[in-house]
Motif scaffolding. Structure first.
Motif, PDB file in Angstrom:
ATOM      1  N   LEU A  37       0.914  -1.336   0.093  1.00 23.56           N
ATOM      2  CA  LEU A  37       0.114  -0.186   0.092  1.00 23.56           C
ATOM      3  C   LEU A  37       0.806   1.303   0.018  1.00 23.56           C
ATOM      4  CD1 LEU A  37      -3.031   1.046   0.342  1.00 23.56           C
ATOM      5  CD2 LEU A  37      -2.670   1.066   2.638  1.00 23.56           C
ATOM      6  N   THR A  38       0.579   2.185  -1.011  1.00 22.13           N
ATOM      7  CA  THR A  38       1.246   3.366  -0.942  1.00 22.13           C
ATOM      8  C   THR A  38       0.475   4.484  -0.308  1.00 22.13           C
ATOM      9  OG1 THR A  38       2.473   2.950  -3.047  1.00 22.13           O
ATOM     10  CG2 THR A  38       2.206   5.034  -2.474  1.00 22.13           C
ATOM     11  N   ILE A  39       0.958   5.037   0.786  1.00 20.90           N
ATOM     12  CA  ILE A  39       0.360   6.143   1.302  1.00 20.90           C
ATOM     13  C   ILE A  39       0.911   7.637   0.884  1.00 20.90           C
ATOM     14  CG2 ILE A  39      -0.582   7.158   3.580  1.00 20.90           C
ATOM     15  CD1 ILE A  39       0.203   4.122   4.501  1.00 20.90           C
ATOM     16  N   LEU A  40       0.001   8.651   0.497  1.00 22.51           N
ATOM     17  CA  LEU A  40       0.423   9.943   0.626  1.00 22.51           C
ATOM     18  C   LEU A  40      -0.138  10.792   2.004  1.00 22.51           C
ATOM     19  CD1 LEU A  40      -0.677  10.719  -3.142  1.00 22.51           C
ATOM     20  CD2 LEU A  40       1.490   9.584  -2.074  1.00 22.51           C
ATOM     21  N   TYR A  41       0.653  11.161   2.782  1.00 20.66           N
ATOM     22  CA  TYR A  41       0.401  11.630   3.952  1.00 20.66           C
ATOM     23  C   TYR A  41       0.649  13.200   3.971  1.00 20.66           C
ATOM     24  CZ  TYR A  41       0.107  13.002   9.150  1.00 20.66           C
ATOM     25  OH  TYR A  41      -0.269  13.524  10.373  1.00 20.66           O
ATOM     26  N   ARG A  42      -0.611  13.933   4.470  1.00 20.18           N
ATOM     27  CA  ARG A  42      -0.623  15.238   4.535  1.00 20.18           C
ATOM     28  C   ARG A  42      -1.138  15.637   5.703  1.00 20.18           C
ATOM     29  NH1 ARG A  42      -2.146  18.355  -0.570  1.00 20.18           N
ATOM     30  NH2 ARG A  42      -0.186  18.032  -1.116  1.00 20.18           N
ATOM     31  N   GLY A  43      -0.464  16.139   6.981  1.00 26.98           N
ATOM     32  CA  GLY A  43      -0.969  16.442   8.206  1.00 26.98           C
ATOM     33  C   GLY A  43      -1.280  17.825   8.084  1.00 26.98           C
ATOM     34  N   PRO A  44      -1.785  18.718   9.240  1.00 27.89           N
ATOM     35  CA  PRO A  44      -2.012  19.829   9.248  1.00 27.89           C
ATOM     36  C   PRO A  44      -0.936  20.900   9.269  1.00 27.89           C
ATOM     37  CG  PRO A  44      -2.092  19.014  11.500  1.00 27.89           C
ATOM     38  CD  PRO A  44      -1.846  17.850  10.498  1.00 27.89           C
ATOM     39  N   LEU A  45       0.445  20.489   9.177  1.00 29.24           N
ATOM     40  CA  LEU A  45       1.302  21.476   9.149  1.00 29.24           C
ATOM     41  C   LEU A  45       1.093  22.342   7.782  1.00 29.24           C
ATOM     42  CD1 LEU A  45       4.400  22.283  10.162  1.00 29.24           C
ATOM     43  CD2 LEU A  45       5.159  20.855   8.203  1.00 29.24           C
ATOM     44  N   ARG A  73       3.629  31.097   6.028  1.00 31.83           N
ATOM     45  CA  ARG A  73       2.631  31.137   7.077  1.00 31.83           C
ATOM     46  C   ARG A  73       3.175  30.594   8.060  1.00 31.83           C
ATOM     47  NH1 ARG A  73      -2.980  27.671   5.824  1.00 31.83           N
ATOM     48  NH2 ARG A  73      -3.543  27.535   8.278  1.00 31.83           N
ATOM     49  N   ARG A  74       2.809  31.051   9.256  1.00 30.81           N
ATOM     50  CA  ARG A  74       3.378  30.727  10.477  1.00 30.81           C
ATOM     51  C   ARG A  74       2.130  29.971  11.396  1.00 30.81           C
ATOM     52  NH1 ARG A  74       7.133  32.509  13.999  1.00 30.81           N
ATOM     53  NH2 ARG A  74       7.876  34.255  12.624  1.00 30.81           N
ATOM     54  N   ASP A  75       2.487  28.846  11.562  1.00 28.39           N
ATOM     55  CA  ASP A  75       1.766  27.936  12.394  1.00 28.39           C
ATOM     56  C   ASP A  75       1.825  28.177  14.089  1.00 28.39           C
ATOM     57  OD1 ASP A  75       0.363  26.018  10.658  1.00 28.39           O
ATOM     58  OD2 ASP A  75       2.305  24.856  10.406  1.00 28.39           O
ATOM     59  N   THR A  76       0.825  28.143  14.799  1.00 25.23           N
ATOM     60  CA  THR A  76       1.103  28.460  16.267  1.00 25.23           C
ATOM     61  C   THR A  76       1.574  27.539  16.731  1.00 25.23           C
ATOM     62  OG1 THR A  76      -1.145  27.704  16.560  1.00 25.23           O
ATOM     63  CG2 THR A  76      -1.163  29.784  15.930  1.00 25.23           C
ATOM     64  N   PRO A  77       2.090  27.609  18.297  1.00 20.99           N
ATOM     65  CA  PRO A  77       2.476  26.351  18.796  1.00 20.99           C
ATOM     66  C   PRO A  77       1.582  25.457  18.811  1.00 20.99           C
ATOM     67  CG  PRO A  77       3.196  28.541  19.993  1.00 20.99           C
ATOM     68  CD  PRO A  77       2.403  28.800  18.908  1.00 20.99           C
ATOM     69  N   ALA A  78       0.052  25.604  19.261  1.00 24.51           N
ATOM     70  CA  ALA A  78      -1.012  24.650  19.346  1.00 24.51           C
ATOM     71  C   ALA A  78      -1.020  23.735  18.043  1.00 24.51           C
ATOM     72  CB  ALA A  78      -2.156  25.368  19.556  1.00 24.51           C
ATOM     73  N   GLN A  79      -0.798  24.515  16.866  1.00 20.90           N
ATOM     74  CA  GLN A  79      -1.021  23.830  15.478  1.00 20.90           C
ATOM     75  C   GLN A  79       0.223  23.128  15.230  1.00 20.90           C
ATOM     76  OE1 GLN A  79      -1.447  27.613  13.275  1.00 20.90           O
ATOM     77  NE2 GLN A  79      -3.563  27.013  12.727  1.00 20.90           N
ATOM     78  N   LEU A  80       1.219  23.232  15.859  1.00 23.08           N
ATOM     79  CA  LEU A  80       2.603  22.490  15.706  1.00 23.08           C
ATOM     80  C   LEU A  80       2.569  21.319  16.531  1.00 23.08           C
ATOM     81  CD1 LEU A  80       5.526  25.031  15.592  1.00 23.08           C
ATOM     82  CD2 LEU A  80       4.472  23.694  13.530  1.00 23.08           C
TER      83      LEU A  80
END
Length: 288
Positions: A7-15, A30-37
């Motif tokens: 199985l090939t998986i393309l992973y894209r998280g919230p970063l 774009r700057r992610d907040t500490p909570a987003q990180l």
């Protein structure tokens, strides 16, 4: 159940944060907040734990909206996955801005990088030196440039200065139409540029996505690819894997390499055999 054990998986998280501000990218600077990180780190940790215990052979391509390798958790995930027997390949799309010393801890027979050079964001000398460093370490990687007219001189210089063993790919710029003469200039740098020049008509064509290839987000929600929004299920509760089956593309066209490479009639699994995730052709460097 998918029709293949692999199985090939393309992973894209919230970063989404990036250290570059490319004018053609909506997520530049774009700057992610500490909570987003923290949320991104937790999501990646959950995915890595799932991949580590997957009951089948897997390959993983990380395709973050932002730059992943400047974050320690992406580097750690790649090293961990590279050492697992059932992981065939782990790769990531990156601007190559971060340090590379972490690669010494990885199994380089399984790890690969899909690097993009962004003129105006980093000096050519710095990027080229880093590419030679990767080659010297034995890292498997490709390098690419967005095919904007103003990037042509930089791309020509890059091709001359890169290690001969490094494949240089050119992405057709979104919304840009190329004359035959313009296309010929880009094709002189990347013999496979014609694959990128025009969107591929895909409606009704057999595609591996949704069967042996899936897209996973930070919550474990699974779609067949990044470009078809319909949800198939969730990775972590098993509903998505139970829904996998051969299927055709529901979209009129596909214009991104990480999508159309999986269209079966194009035969690109032969063109990129052994290098699907890192975008390296099977016959590169060309034989003379």
């Amino acid at each position: 159940m998918t029709t293949a054990d692999h199985l090939t998986i393309l992973y894209r998280g919230p970063l989404a944060s990036c250290d570059y501000d490319c004018p053609y990218c909506p997520f530049a600077k774009r700057r992610d907040t500490p909570a987003q990180l923290r949320a991104d780190r937790a999501a990646l940790g959950r995915f890595t734990a799932w991949a580590a215990s997957a009951g089948r052979e897997v390959s993983v391509l990380f395709t973050p909206w932002g730059e992943g390798l400047v974050r320690s958790w992406y580097r750690e995930a790649m090293v961990e996955l590279s050492h697992l027997d059932h992981v065939r390949r782990v790769a990531i799309q990156t601007n190559l801005s971060g340090r590379t010393t972490w690669l010494a801890g990885a199994d380089l027979s399984k790890l690969a990088l899909w690097a993009t050079y962004h003129p105006g964001q980093v000096s050519a000398d710095r990027f080229i030196a880093k590419s030679h460093d990767l080659a010297g370490q034995g890292v498997r990687f490709s390098v690419g440039v967005v095919g904007l007219p103003e990037h042509l001189p930089a791309a020509r210089h890059l091709r001359t200065a890169l290690p001969p063993s490094t494949y240089l790919w050119i992405n057709a710029a979104e919304g840009h139409t190329y004359t035959d003469d313009e296309a010929a200039e880009w094709t002189a740098l990347d013999p496979l540029f014609p694959l990128s020049r025009h969107p591929h008509r895909s409606l009704g064509l057999a595609c591996r996505t949704g069967d042996t290839v899936i897209s996973v987000d930070g919550d474990g929600e699974v779609r067949r690819c990044h470009f078809v929004p319909r949800r198939l299920g969730n990775l972590y509760d098993g509903t998505a894997l139970a829904a996998l089956r051969p299927r055709t593309c529901p979209l009129e066209t596909c214009d991104c390499h990480i999508g159309y490479v999986h269209l079966e009639p194009l035969g690109l699994y032969d063109t990129f055999a052994g290098g699907i995730l890192e975008r390296i052709p099977a016959t590169w460097p060309p034989t003379t």
